[in-house]
Design a protein around this motif. Structure first.
Motif, PDB file in Angstrom:
ATOM      1  N   ARG A  66      10.552   6.052  -0.748  1.00  0.00           N
ATOM      2  CA  ARG A  66       9.870   7.346  -0.770  1.00  0.00           C
ATOM      3  C   ARG A  66       9.710   7.816  -2.216  1.00  0.00           C
ATOM      4  O   ARG A  66      10.695   8.017  -2.930  1.00  0.00           O
ATOM      5  CB  ARG A  66      10.671   8.390   0.022  1.00  0.00           C
ATOM      6  CG  ARG A  66      10.695   8.129   1.518  1.00  0.00           C
ATOM      7  CD  ARG A  66      11.783   8.947   2.202  1.00  0.00           C
ATOM      8  NE  ARG A  66      11.647  10.381   1.927  1.00  0.00           N
ATOM      9  CZ  ARG A  66      10.924  11.214   2.671  1.00  0.00           C
ATOM     10  NH1 ARG A  66      10.274  10.753   3.735  1.00  0.00           N
ATOM     11  NH2 ARG A  66      10.863  12.496   2.374  1.00  0.00           N
TER      12      ARG A  66
ATOM     13  N   TYR B 239       0.836  -1.193   0.000  1.00  0.00           N
ATOM     14  CA  TYR B 239       0.000   0.000   0.000  1.00  0.00           C
ATOM     15  C   TYR B 239       0.873   1.246   0.000  1.00  0.00           C
ATOM     16  O   TYR B 239       2.094   1.192   0.253  1.00  0.00           O
ATOM     17  CB  TYR B 239      -0.952   0.004   1.200  1.00  0.00           C
ATOM     18  CG  TYR B 239      -0.278   0.017   2.556  1.00  0.00           C
ATOM     19  CD1 TYR B 239      -0.003   1.216   3.217  1.00  0.00           C
ATOM     20  CD2 TYR B 239       0.083  -1.177   3.194  1.00  0.00           C
ATOM     21  CE1 TYR B 239       0.609   1.232   4.459  1.00  0.00           C
ATOM     22  CE2 TYR B 239       0.695  -1.178   4.433  1.00  0.00           C
ATOM     23  CZ  TYR B 239       0.948   0.028   5.070  1.00  0.00           C
ATOM     24  OH  TYR B 239       1.558   0.041   6.296  1.00  0.00           O
ATOM     25  N   LEU B 240       0.246   2.372  -0.317  1.00  0.00           N
ATOM     26  CA  LEU B 240       0.924   3.658  -0.314  1.00  0.00           C
ATOM     27  C   LEU B 240       0.460   4.476   0.875  1.00  0.00           C
ATOM     28  O   LEU B 240      -0.747   4.591   1.127  1.00  0.00           O
ATOM     29  CB  LEU B 240       0.611   4.430  -1.606  1.00  0.00           C
ATOM     30  CG  LEU B 240       1.023   3.786  -2.928  1.00  0.00           C
ATOM     31  CD1 LEU B 240       0.596   4.676  -4.094  1.00  0.00           C
ATOM     32  CD2 LEU B 240       2.524   3.530  -2.974  1.00  0.00           C
ATOM     33  N   GLU B 241       1.396   5.039   1.622  1.00  0.00           N
ATOM     34  CA  GLU B 241       1.091   5.987   2.691  1.00  0.00           C
ATOM     35  C   GLU B 241       1.101   7.385   2.095  1.00  0.00           C
ATOM     36  O   GLU B 241       2.149   7.866   1.624  1.00  0.00           O
ATOM     37  CB  GLU B 241       2.130   5.915   3.805  1.00  0.00           C
ATOM     38  CG  GLU B 241       2.042   4.672   4.654  1.00  0.00           C
ATOM     39  CD  GLU B 241       3.065   4.683   5.781  1.00  0.00           C
ATOM     40  OE1 GLU B 241       2.976   3.842   6.678  1.00  0.00           O
ATOM     41  OE2 GLU B 241       3.981   5.551   5.743  1.00  0.00           O
TER      42      GLU B 241
ATOM     43  N   LEU C 194       1.717   2.695 -11.072  1.00  0.00           N
ATOM     44  CA  LEU C 194       2.306   1.503 -10.479  1.00  0.00           C
ATOM     45  C   LEU C 194       2.072   0.310 -11.387  1.00  0.00           C
ATOM     46  O   LEU C 194       1.026   0.195 -12.035  1.00  0.00           O
ATOM     47  CB  LEU C 194       1.703   1.226  -9.105  1.00  0.00           C
ATOM     48  CG  LEU C 194       1.914   2.291  -8.022  1.00  0.00           C
ATOM     49  CD1 LEU C 194       1.413   1.771  -6.688  1.00  0.00           C
ATOM     50  CD2 LEU C 194       3.364   2.712  -7.927  1.00  0.00           C
TER      51      LEU C 194
ATOM     52  N   TYR D  76       5.979   3.870   0.092  1.00  0.00           N
ATOM     53  CA  TYR D  76       5.489   2.534  -0.255  1.00  0.00           C
ATOM     54  C   TYR D  76       5.759   1.581   0.905  1.00  0.00           C
ATOM     55  O   TYR D  76       6.853   1.549   1.469  1.00  0.00           O
ATOM     56  CB  TYR D  76       6.206   2.014  -1.503  1.00  0.00           C
ATOM     57  CG  TYR D  76       5.915   0.552  -1.785  1.00  0.00           C
ATOM     58  CD1 TYR D  76       4.667   0.155  -2.258  1.00  0.00           C
ATOM     59  CD2 TYR D  76       6.886  -0.420  -1.571  1.00  0.00           C
ATOM     60  CE1 TYR D  76       4.396  -1.182  -2.517  1.00  0.00           C
ATOM     61  CE2 TYR D  76       6.625  -1.758  -1.835  1.00  0.00           C
ATOM     62  CZ  TYR D  76       5.374  -2.131  -2.294  1.00  0.00           C
ATOM     63  OH  TYR D  76       5.110  -3.452  -2.535  1.00  0.00           O
TER      64      TYR D  76
ATOM     65  N   ILE E 243       5.216  10.270  -0.946  1.00  0.00           N
ATOM     66  CA  ILE E 243       4.379   9.090  -0.727  1.00  0.00           C
ATOM     67  C   ILE E 243       5.310   7.928  -0.406  1.00  0.00           C
ATOM     68  O   ILE E 243       6.317   7.722  -1.088  1.00  0.00           O
ATOM     69  CB  ILE E 243       3.539   8.773  -1.979  1.00  0.00           C
ATOM     70  CG1 ILE E 243       2.607   9.951  -2.299  1.00  0.00           C
ATOM     71  CG2 ILE E 243       2.753   7.491  -1.791  1.00  0.00           C
ATOM     72  CD1 ILE E 243       1.886   9.805  -3.621  1.00  0.00           C
TER      73      ILE E 243
ATOM     74  N   VAL F  16      -2.191  -1.123  -3.165  1.00  0.00           N
ATOM     75  CA  VAL F  16      -1.531  -1.159  -4.474  1.00  0.00           C
ATOM     76  C   VAL F  16      -2.266  -2.111  -5.404  1.00  0.00           C
ATOM     77  O   VAL F  16      -2.738  -3.173  -4.988  1.00  0.00           O
ATOM     78  CB  VAL F  16      -0.067  -1.609  -4.296  1.00  0.00           C
ATOM     79  CG1 VAL F  16       0.535  -2.040  -5.627  1.00  0.00           C
ATOM     80  CG2 VAL F  16       0.757  -0.492  -3.680  1.00  0.00           C
TER      81      VAL F  16
END
Length: 315
Positions: A78, A4-6, A43, A88, A86, A15
């Motif tokens: 990053r 997932y992406l923060e 992505l 990962y 963002i 994702v």
């Protein structure tokens, strides 16, 4: 492998393959940053590996401070777009602050269309039909148009392809030959607007590797590159047929900047159809009535060719 992406606002997005990052509302992750391009990066998730690819953005994409074109992601990487960062993360999507991912990339039960100039029926089950937006629609408020399309369940094809699988029950007629059952999937590609031949060629190059049978391109000049890649059929618009044309010769019209301005054109085994559409630059049409076109395509032995009925106004 899940991931997932923060996001910078504390939310998390799971994702998936094709997840799009950019400035416009149609993107899966909207980047509110002046240095973000409309469709900045995406992505790619294949065989348990997640990569990020820069989509030839104006200001580039940084991964851990270094510019990249395409690079594999690892836990803690990053992604920097302008001043937006963002992160990962590998593993399952966390709970309270997360939001569900947006619809996945086009699947076998999706239909296709090209703005208001191509019409298709609705699938039997809910789906996100892909489409290629017309440049005219994007002139006034492109972000709003794209957002409206997404809200309506339409997936825009911006330099992308989708495969319509004939094995799907909703698309049993696609790819079939002579009513004897399905053969190969129909691969549909759509490219974003570009006014230059070189720019259009770059966009066609991006999708040509998937061997599309059908290309949706608002600018008919994309046919020059499409024919080099042997794309069987390209559908375009943009010219309005000049809005003033010679009787019985729609290709002789006021669209003087376009040699490919109305009707069918052939180049070796490739065919282009340019619709004169329903829009207008000025409220006048002479020998060039507005049209909504229904094309019936059948598998041929040697390229794509219109029939006599087509030339007479039939399908």
């Amino acid at each position: 492998m899940s991931g997932y992406l923060e996001l910078s606002d504390g939310q998390a997005v799971s994702v998936r393959d094709g997840l799009l990052l950019g400035r416009v509302a149609a993107c899966d992750v909207v980047i509110a940053d002046a240095k973000a391009s409309r469709r900045h990066a995406r992505l790619i998730s294949e065989s348990g590996v997640v990569e990020i690819e820069d989509l030839e953005s104006s200001n580039g994409t940084l991964l851990n401070g270094r510019p990249i074109d395409r690079r594999m992601l690892r836990d803690g990487d990053r992604i920097e777009i302008g001043k937006t960062v963002i992160v990962y993360r590998e593993g399952a999507l966390p709970g309270p602050t997360s939001r569900a991912p947006l619809p996945a990339a086009a699947s076998s039960d999706e239909l296709f269309g090209d703005d208001d100039e191509l019409l298709g029926g609705a699938p039997a089950a809910p789906a996100d039909p892909p489409a290629q937006p017309a440049a005219d629609d994007l002139l006034d408020d492109g972000d709003r148009v794209r957002g409206m399309a997404r809200d309506a369940g339409v997936r825009l094809l911006d330099d992308e392809t989708v495969a319509l699988d004939p094995q799907g029950l909703e698309l049993a007629h696609v790819g079939a030959s002579g009513g004897e059952g399905p053969t190969t999937p129909l691969v549909v590609a759509g490219i974003d607007w570009d006014g230059a031949v070189k720019g259009l060629a770059r966009r066609v190059d991006r999708v040509a590797g998937e061997n599309p049978s059908l290309l949706l391109a608002h600018n008919p000049k994309a046919f020059l590159a499409a024919s080099r890649h042997h794309v069987p059929l390209t559908l375009a618009g943009h010219t309005h047929g000049g809005q003033v044309a010679t009787k019985a010769r729609p290709g002789v019209n006021l669209a003087v900047a376009h040699r490919l301005s109305a009707g069918f054109y052939h180049r070796e085994a490739s065919t282009l159809f340019v619709t004169v559409g329903t829009g207008s630059w000025f409220p006048l049409r002479v020998q060039c009535p507005a049209e909504i076109v229904l094309l019936t395509c059948r598998r041929g032995e040697d390229g794509v060719h219109e029939t006599t009925a087509d030339l007479a106004g039939g399908t």
